[in-house]
Write an enzyme that holds these catalytic residues in place. Structure first.
Site, PDB file in Angstrom:
ATOM      1  N   LYS A 185      -4.678   4.822  -7.027  1.00 34.02           N
ATOM      2  CA  LYS A 185      -5.490   4.950  -5.810  1.00 34.02           C
ATOM      3  C   LYS A 185      -5.841   6.421  -5.578  1.00 34.02           C
ATOM      4  O   LYS A 185      -4.973   7.287  -5.623  1.00 34.02           O
ATOM      5  CB  LYS A 185      -4.700   4.393  -4.633  1.00 34.02           C
ATOM      6  CG  LYS A 185      -5.381   4.474  -3.286  1.00 34.02           C
ATOM      7  CD  LYS A 185      -4.587   3.639  -2.293  1.00 34.02           C
ATOM      8  CE  LYS A 185      -5.060   3.878  -0.863  1.00 34.02           C
ATOM      9  NZ  LYS A 185      -4.562   5.185  -0.369  1.00 34.02           N
ATOM     10  N   HIS A 240       0.808  -1.210   0.000  1.00 30.26           N
ATOM     11  CA  HIS A 240       0.000   0.000   0.000  1.00 30.26           C
ATOM     12  C   HIS A 240       0.849   1.272   0.000  1.00 30.26           C
ATOM     13  O   HIS A 240       1.585   1.546   0.956  1.00 30.26           O
ATOM     14  CB  HIS A 240      -0.915  -0.024   1.230  1.00 30.26           C
ATOM     15  CG  HIS A 240      -1.823   1.150   1.359  1.00 30.26           C
ATOM     16  ND1 HIS A 240      -1.426   2.354   1.877  1.00 30.26           N
ATOM     17  CD2 HIS A 240      -3.136   1.293   1.029  1.00 30.26           C
ATOM     18  CE1 HIS A 240      -2.436   3.196   1.878  1.00 30.26           C
ATOM     19  NE2 HIS A 240      -3.493   2.572   1.372  1.00 30.26           N
ATOM     20  N   ASP A 241       0.783   2.031  -1.091  1.00 31.55           N
ATOM     21  CA  ASP A 241       1.319   3.398  -1.176  1.00 31.55           C
ATOM     22  C   ASP A 241       2.794   3.527  -0.792  1.00 31.55           C
ATOM     23  O   ASP A 241       3.194   4.520  -0.171  1.00 31.55           O
ATOM     24  CB  ASP A 241       0.488   4.346  -0.301  1.00 31.55           C
ATOM     25  CG  ASP A 241      -0.886   4.620  -0.890  1.00 31.55           C
ATOM     26  OD1 ASP A 241      -1.249   3.974  -1.888  1.00 31.55           O
ATOM     27  OD2 ASP A 241      -1.597   5.476  -0.343  1.00 31.55           O
TER      28      ASP A 241
END
Length: 314
Positions: free
Chosen positions: A123, A36-37
């Site tokens: 995202k 994630h990110d």
């Protein structure tokens, strides 16, 4: 409105983990790893070469390596650079313009550069499920578990985990493969996840459980012993969960609407049957919630696992 400068802190360890409310087991055939990110913009808030960044990068690399070896899909989320105020929406009010339009801030850090087979999702909001097709990807691949790693633990990672839970996807919140604004924020995210929506565990524990699951499936596929699977045994298992008499549950009762069998108890049955080597999913059971349909499904799947179905008392 910019990201805060993050003071180094010690990465949580096994002894720091909160008590768990559920006992889900990660399964290589059901899981997806979410990174994630892990973009330069977000990592720049930390001090490189110090905790928790050192452990964060090392542990995500270990997770990715093991998932690649076991055939577990790897999905990255990455926020786009140069978003307009309309694209940012309310994020603009909290965090400002975000990542610029240059190549450096938006790139995923070199230590975790995606492989060709990995999926990279653009995202737009805290949760990786919002304004993306992450849910559809998991459904198409027959996956209903999500291993969550990355940054920041109490923001995007936690919100993605909560969304997964509310979609009946089992999340695994990997405590030392996450990082946050501070140790306090990090521990808060771990506590909330463990108490409300996920299994919280360390990288090593997750790796051990994935290996154990793989070995167990190999053994189940090669051994000739298998537990009996009868309509009555299924009825008894369901009755036990409902605290009812088996004789009160008819073959064609809708177990969800008529009997009140909820998603948590359905997942307990899924886990029990998978440990016996029969691959079923929550969605399959929810779509056909009667004893008769479940028995037909389980018998069909068990015959796919075993070369000789005589080991079932039908």
């Amino acid at each position: 409105m910019a990201l805060p400068k993050i003071i180094p802190y010690s990465m949580p360890t096994e002894s720091d983990l909160p008590s768990q409310k559920v006992m889900w087991n990660p399964d290589p055939k059901r899981a997806v790893l979410l990174i994630h990110d892990m973009q330069q913009y977000f990592l720049d808030a930390f001090t490189y070469g110090q905790s928790p960044v050192v452990e964060l990068l090392a542990n995500i690399k270990l997770l990715r390596m093991q998932c690649n070896a076991l055939g577990i899909p790897v999905i990255y989320t990455a926020q786009p650079g140069g978003q307009t105020p309309a694209e940012r929406g309310l994020l603009q009010d909290f965090w400002g313009a975000g990542i610029n339009d240059g190549p450096n801030q938006k790139k995923i850090v070199e230590e975790l550069t995606p492989n060709e087979q990995d999926i990279v999702l653009t995202k737009w909001r805290y949760s990786g499920f919002q304004k993306t097709n992450l849910r559809e990807i998991l459904s198409e691949q027959g996956r209903d578990q999500l291993i969550v790693s990355g940054i920041y633990a109490h923001i995007g990672c936690l919100l993605t985990t909560c969304d997964a839970f509310m979609m009946d996807i089992e999340p695994f919140f990997v405590a030392d493969a996450l990082a946050d604004f501070s140790l306090e924020h990090h521990k808060m995210a771990l506590t909330y996840a463990a108490e409300r929506c996920a299994v919280t565990l360390t990288t090593q524990r997750l790796l051990d459980e994935l290996k154990r699951a793989q070995v167990t499936k190999v053994e189940i596929g090669s051994e000739t012993e298998f537990p009996s699977m009868t309509l009555e045994s299924i009825r008894e298992q369901v009755a036990e969960l409902l605290h009812e008499s088996p004789s009160d549950i008819a073959d064609n009762d809708d177990l969800i609407i008529s009997r009140g069998l909820d998603s948590i108890r359905i997942m307990r049955l899924v886990e029990r049957w998978r440990r016996s080597g029969v691959e079923v999913t929550f969605v399959e059971l929810a779509e056909r919630p009667t004893l008769a349909e479940w028995w037909r499904l389980l018998i069909t799947r068990s015959q796919q696992v075993l070369p000789n179905t005589d080991y079932f008392a039908l």
